[in-house]
Scaffold this active site. Sequence first.
Site, PDB file in Angstrom:
ATOM      1  CG  ASN A 153      -3.174  -1.540   6.457  1.00  9.38           C
ATOM      2  OD1 ASN A 153      -3.163  -0.386   6.880  1.00  9.38           O
ATOM      3  ND2 ASN A 153      -2.436  -2.488   6.988  1.00  9.38           N
ATOM      4  CD  GLN A 183      -5.159  -2.011   1.650  1.00  8.34           C
ATOM      5  OE1 GLN A 183      -6.138  -2.449   1.059  1.00  8.34           O
ATOM      6  NE2 GLN A 183      -4.120  -2.775   1.971  1.00  8.34           N
ATOM      7  CB  SER A 203       1.103  -1.138  -3.763  1.00  5.15           C
ATOM      8  OG  SER A 203       1.589  -2.446  -3.890  1.00  5.15           O
ATOM      9  CG  HIS A 205       0.694  -6.478  -4.143  1.00  2.71           C
ATOM     10  ND1 HIS A 205       0.143  -7.143  -3.071  1.00  2.71           N
ATOM     11  CD2 HIS A 205       1.529  -5.556  -3.610  1.00  2.71           C
ATOM     12  CE1 HIS A 205       0.650  -6.651  -1.944  1.00  2.71           C
ATOM     13  NE2 HIS A 205       1.492  -5.688  -2.244  1.00  2.71           N
ATOM     14  CB  THR A 241      16.822  -2.294 -15.020  1.00  3.76           C
ATOM     15  OG1 THR A 241      18.206  -2.035 -15.203  1.00  3.76           O
ATOM     16  CG2 THR A 241      16.184  -2.675 -16.346  1.00  3.76           C
ATOM     17  CB  CYS A 336       2.344  -6.591   8.905  1.00  2.00           C
ATOM     18  SG  CYS A 336       2.265  -5.702   7.399  1.00  2.00           S
TER      19      CYS A 336
HETATM   20  N1  PLP Z   1       0.630   0.884   2.686  1.00  2.00           N
HETATM   21  C1  PLP Z   1      -0.508   0.233   2.918  1.00  2.00           C
HETATM   22  C2  PLP Z   1      -1.690   0.985   3.442  1.00  2.00           C
HETATM   23  C3  PLP Z   1      -0.614  -1.135   2.681  1.00  2.00           C
HETATM   24  O1  PLP Z   1      -1.752  -1.780   2.923  1.00  2.00           O
HETATM   25  C4  PLP Z   1       0.534  -1.814   2.177  1.00  2.00           C
HETATM   26  C5  PLP Z   1       0.503  -3.271   1.951  1.00  2.00           C
HETATM   27  O2  PLP Z   1      -0.204  -4.002   2.619  1.00  2.00           O
HETATM   28  C6  PLP Z   1       1.699  -1.078   1.933  1.00  2.00           C
HETATM   29  C7  PLP Z   1       1.714   0.269   2.201  1.00  2.00           C
HETATM   30  C8  PLP Z   1       2.927  -1.741   1.400  1.00  2.00           C
HETATM   31  O3  PLP Z   1       2.775  -2.004   0.017  1.00  2.00           O
HETATM   32  P1  PLP Z   1       3.718  -3.064  -0.714  1.00  2.00           P
HETATM   33  O4  PLP Z   1       3.260  -4.409  -0.279  1.00  2.00           O
HETATM   34  O5  PLP Z   1       3.474  -2.827  -2.172  1.00  2.00           O
HETATM   35  O6  PLP Z   1       5.115  -2.750  -0.325  1.00  2.00           O
END
Ligand code: PLP
Length: 395
Positions: A153, A183, A203, A205, A241, A336
């Site tokens: 990421n 990613q 994920s 988003h 749900t 983060c």
């Molecule tokens: N794993 C990776 C490599 C990510 O980049 C992210 C989010 O930045 C996640 C896990 C966590 O995903 P989520 O935001 O959907 O919990």
Amino acid sequence: MNKELYCDYSATTPVLPEVLVEMMQYFLGGYGNPSSVYAKGREAKMAIESARTRIANIFKCEPEEIIFTSGGTESDNLAIKGVAQEKGKDKLYITSKIEHPAILNTFKELERLGYRVMYLDVDKYGFINIQQIEQVITDKEDIALVSIMYANNELGTIQHIDLISQMLKKYDKNIIFHTDAVQAVGKKEIILDGSNIDLLSASGHKFGAPKGVGFLYKRNGIKLNCQNIGGGQELGLRSGTENVAGIVGMAKALEIHMNNLYYNLNELQKKENYFINLLLHIGMDNNIIHFNSIKPDGSKRKIGGVINVRFDNVGSQSLLLYLDNKNICVSAGSACHSDSDTPSHVLKSIELTDEEALSSIRISFDNTITIDELDYLAQSIKEGVDYCRQMTIST
Ligand code: PLP
């Protein structure tokens, strides 16, 4: 006020308009609970099952191998803890030092509970040291699970997932291989049929669906202990749900990405090359620019549009603030880490000093960015770098 320029697509992406349109009906009319027996409930259930099939078709797997979750973090937790609770403490659990906190902190939790865990090193460009895994294999360790992220990421580097998983299975086909592909999904073609991947996290988003929805691919036959106990939804593996609209939106977003994948990747690569050239030829002293995931010969194996770059004597927080004042969104490492002054564990793992890590920013865009916007971005970075360097020199 300057027009906003959003260049943090690795952190999150805007919901695609077509995705929102498809989701709307499940907020307004089709809002039934998928577990309800009447028509409104059955309609919601059908929407989920259709989304499951649409996603399975993209990855060439079986629909029942897709488990919907609330996103990447939950998928990672379900995969790692789910396997650990099944396989027990005596075996070895392996991951890498550059994983997302969703993996690293889950491994730390396993460690705290008395599990045996190991963190693999990476090289200067963020690639797993495959010899280190081979060494573990040669040492005849009893390995339960290996979890290696598909694409990083912060750096965008794409691991040799096929090679690593193939090697593990050759040694022992019972080793479970998980990849956090948060990613990579939507940005790379991933075919699960015939692969050695047992578990894969995604994920929504990160590819144009809303936040709070994701999935875990679980190969048929792999046993996982359920983490969310309740009404037994998602084949008993993830109670709660379901986020019907989010799930439908995620299927739509994936289809949009995959339909135009190769064209988009090609165009995105051209834009990335254009931008990198611009940065190098904009009148900045070239010796102060360092690309953290591009080798000196220019070669790279990474997600397009993700650029991790540092400028000597320019703290990332100062540059970020300068760009923020111009309404430009980029980040220092991952979301983060963006508000922290501790150097990123990923950048430290690729042998950057604290100072170098704290001078690094991550720019990430998709193919919708225009050439004018790239010109503006590069010019603003140059101004920001000049400004920050002057401030450093004069203080
Ligand atoms: N794993 C990776 C490599 C990510 O980049 C992210 C989010 O930045 C996640 C896990 C966590 O995903 P989520 O935001 O959907 O919990």
